[in-house]
Design an enzyme around this catalytic site. Structure first.
Site, PDB file in Angstrom:
ATOM      1  N   HIS A  98      13.250  79.294 -68.154  1.00 48.93           N
ATOM      2  CA  HIS A  98      14.578  78.800 -67.734  1.00 48.93           C
ATOM      3  C   HIS A  98      15.263  78.049 -68.880  1.00 48.93           C
ATOM      4  CE1 HIS A  98      14.438  79.717 -63.416  1.00 48.93           C
ATOM      5  NE2 HIS A  98      13.154  79.391 -63.452  1.00 48.93           N
TER       6      HIS A  98
ATOM      7  N   ASP B 287      15.651  82.264 -60.827  1.00 52.75           N
ATOM      8  CA  ASP B 287      15.072  82.116 -59.488  1.00 52.75           C
ATOM      9  C   ASP B 287      16.045  82.774 -58.526  1.00 52.75           C
ATOM     10  OD1 ASP B 287      12.953  80.697 -60.543  1.00 52.75           O
ATOM     11  OD2 ASP B 287      13.866  78.736 -60.174  1.00 52.75           O
TER      12      ASP B 287
ATOM     13  N   HIS C 114      10.642  83.822 -58.747  1.00 52.19           N
ATOM     14  CA  HIS C 114      10.783  83.552 -60.193  1.00 52.19           C
ATOM     15  C   HIS C 114      10.563  84.821 -61.021  1.00 52.19           C
ATOM     16  CE1 HIS C 114      10.359  81.038 -63.904  1.00 52.19           C
ATOM     17  NE2 HIS C 114       9.510  82.001 -64.246  1.00 52.19           N
TER      18      HIS C 114
ATOM     19  N   GLU D 282       5.038  82.606 -57.418  1.00 48.83           N
ATOM     20  CA  GLU D 282       6.376  82.308 -56.882  1.00 48.83           C
ATOM     21  C   GLU D 282       7.155  83.607 -56.694  1.00 48.83           C
ATOM     22  OE1 GLU D 282       8.167  79.668 -59.769  1.00 48.83           O
ATOM     23  OE2 GLU D 282       6.928  77.981 -59.122  1.00 48.83           O
TER      24      GLU D 282
HETATM   25  C1  LIG Z   1      10.090  75.053 -60.331  1.00 50.68           C
HETATM   26  C2  LIG Z   1      10.242  76.535 -60.085  1.00 50.68           C
HETATM   27  N1  LIG Z   1      11.511  76.808 -59.505  1.00 50.68           N
HETATM   28  C3  LIG Z   1      10.072  77.306 -61.378  1.00 50.68           C
HETATM   29  O1  LIG Z   1      11.021  77.771 -61.937  1.00 50.68           O
HETATM   30  N2  LIG Z   1       8.810  77.407 -61.831  1.00 50.68           N
HETATM   31  C4  LIG Z   1       8.523  78.041 -63.084  1.00 50.68           C
HETATM   32  C5  LIG Z   1       7.034  78.198 -63.288  1.00 50.68           C
HETATM   33  C6  LIG Z   1       9.124  77.265 -64.256  1.00 50.68           C
HETATM   34  O2  LIG Z   1       9.246  76.042 -64.176  1.00 50.68           O
HETATM   35  O3  LIG Z   1       9.396  77.913 -65.275  1.00 50.68           O
HETATM   36 ZN   LIG Z   2      11.897  79.812 -61.898  1.00 49.35          ZN
END
Ligand SMILES: C[C@@H](N)C(=O)N[C@H](C)C(=O)O
Ligand SMILES: [Zn+2]
EC number: 3.4.13.22
Length: 236
Positions: free
Chosen positions: A145, A152, A215, A212
């Site tokens: 991100h 997401d 993601h 997840e």
């Molecule tokens: C926190 C969650 N929405 C997310 O994006 N998790 C991944 C592993 C990240 O933080 O990159």
């Molecule tokens: Zn994510």
């Protein structure tokens, strides 16, 4: 005349190659950890590589729906983690997501975005709450991100009520085993919904994260740096 054996040549080559490979891996590692902290640095990095451009998905992808949870208290921290968000992804990832949207549209579906680019400082805040690398990136390494490569996402019906995603078995950021792709003790329809999202994202080049269902990441094959700049500064 002195004969040089194959063994001696191999040993000499190893003596040269091993430190070389080690040095190269250090360079790559260092490159991956580069953190861009100002808009001036960001603009300089974009100048020679248009692929690094941060694309605003809300204008680039027709019909995309936003539910940017970290800009509200409707997230697992119950705190606003950033303000004035724009859902940014780097150009190749945005192009691929546009194709995902087109593919979903053909089936009467569309994308809903929970988060895309997120500043590194926000990854730190999330890590402070979660502290579990199955569900949150360790800020020491950074997240996709922070590079503008992860998104997401869920899917909703084209005709559906705004912000109501298809049933995926859990809400976004449900940090339990139930959110994993490998968790199969779910309604048939939930499994179909998750599979549809995963298959469509992967077909267009995104990688899933087992823990997840929401993601997805574009591979960092272009030296995309970590970014720690607020939306206010980027948009300014
Ligand atoms: C926190 C969650 N929405 C997310 O994006 N998790 C991944 C592993 C990240 O933080 O990159
Ligand atoms: Zn994510």
């Amino acid at each position: 005349m002195r004969m040089v054996s194959d063994h001696q040549i191999n040993t000499q080559m190893k003596a040269i190659l091993v430190p070389l490979v080690f040095l190269l891996s250090l360079t790559t590692h260092a490159q991956q950890k580069t953190i861009i902290r100002t808009k001036t640095e960001l603009l300089a990095s974009l100048k020679n590589n248009p692929n690094k451009t941060l694309i605003n998905l809300s204008t680039y992808i027709p019909g995309i729906t936003l539910d940017i949870r970290y800009a509200t208290t409707n997230n697992f921290t119950h705190q606003i983690l950033y303000t004035n968000p724009i859902p940014y992804l780097r150009k190749p990832a945005a192009d691929a997501l546009k194709k995902v949207q087109a593919a979903l549209n053909k089936r009467g579906l569309r994308l809903i975005i929970y988060d895309a680019y997120r500043p590194l400082s926000v990854t730190q805040k999330i890590w402070d709450h979660v502290h579990d690398s199955r569900y949150a990136a360790n800020p020491t390494n950074g997240s996709g991100h922070n590079r503008g490569l992860s998104v997401d996402v869920s899917i909703i019906s084209i005709m559906g009520k705004e912000n109501t995603g298809l049933n995926m078995g859990t809400d976004f950021d449900n940090f339990t085993d139930t959110a994993a792709h490998t968790f199969k003790k779910l309604d048939q329809q939930v499994l179909i919904n998750r599979k549809r999202l995963k298959a469509t994202m992967e077909k267009h080049g995104f990688k899933s994260l087992n823990t997840e269902w929401w993601h997805y990441s574009w591979p960092n094959n272009g030296g995309y740096e970590l970014i720690d700049i607020s939306f206010e500064e980027i948009n300014n």
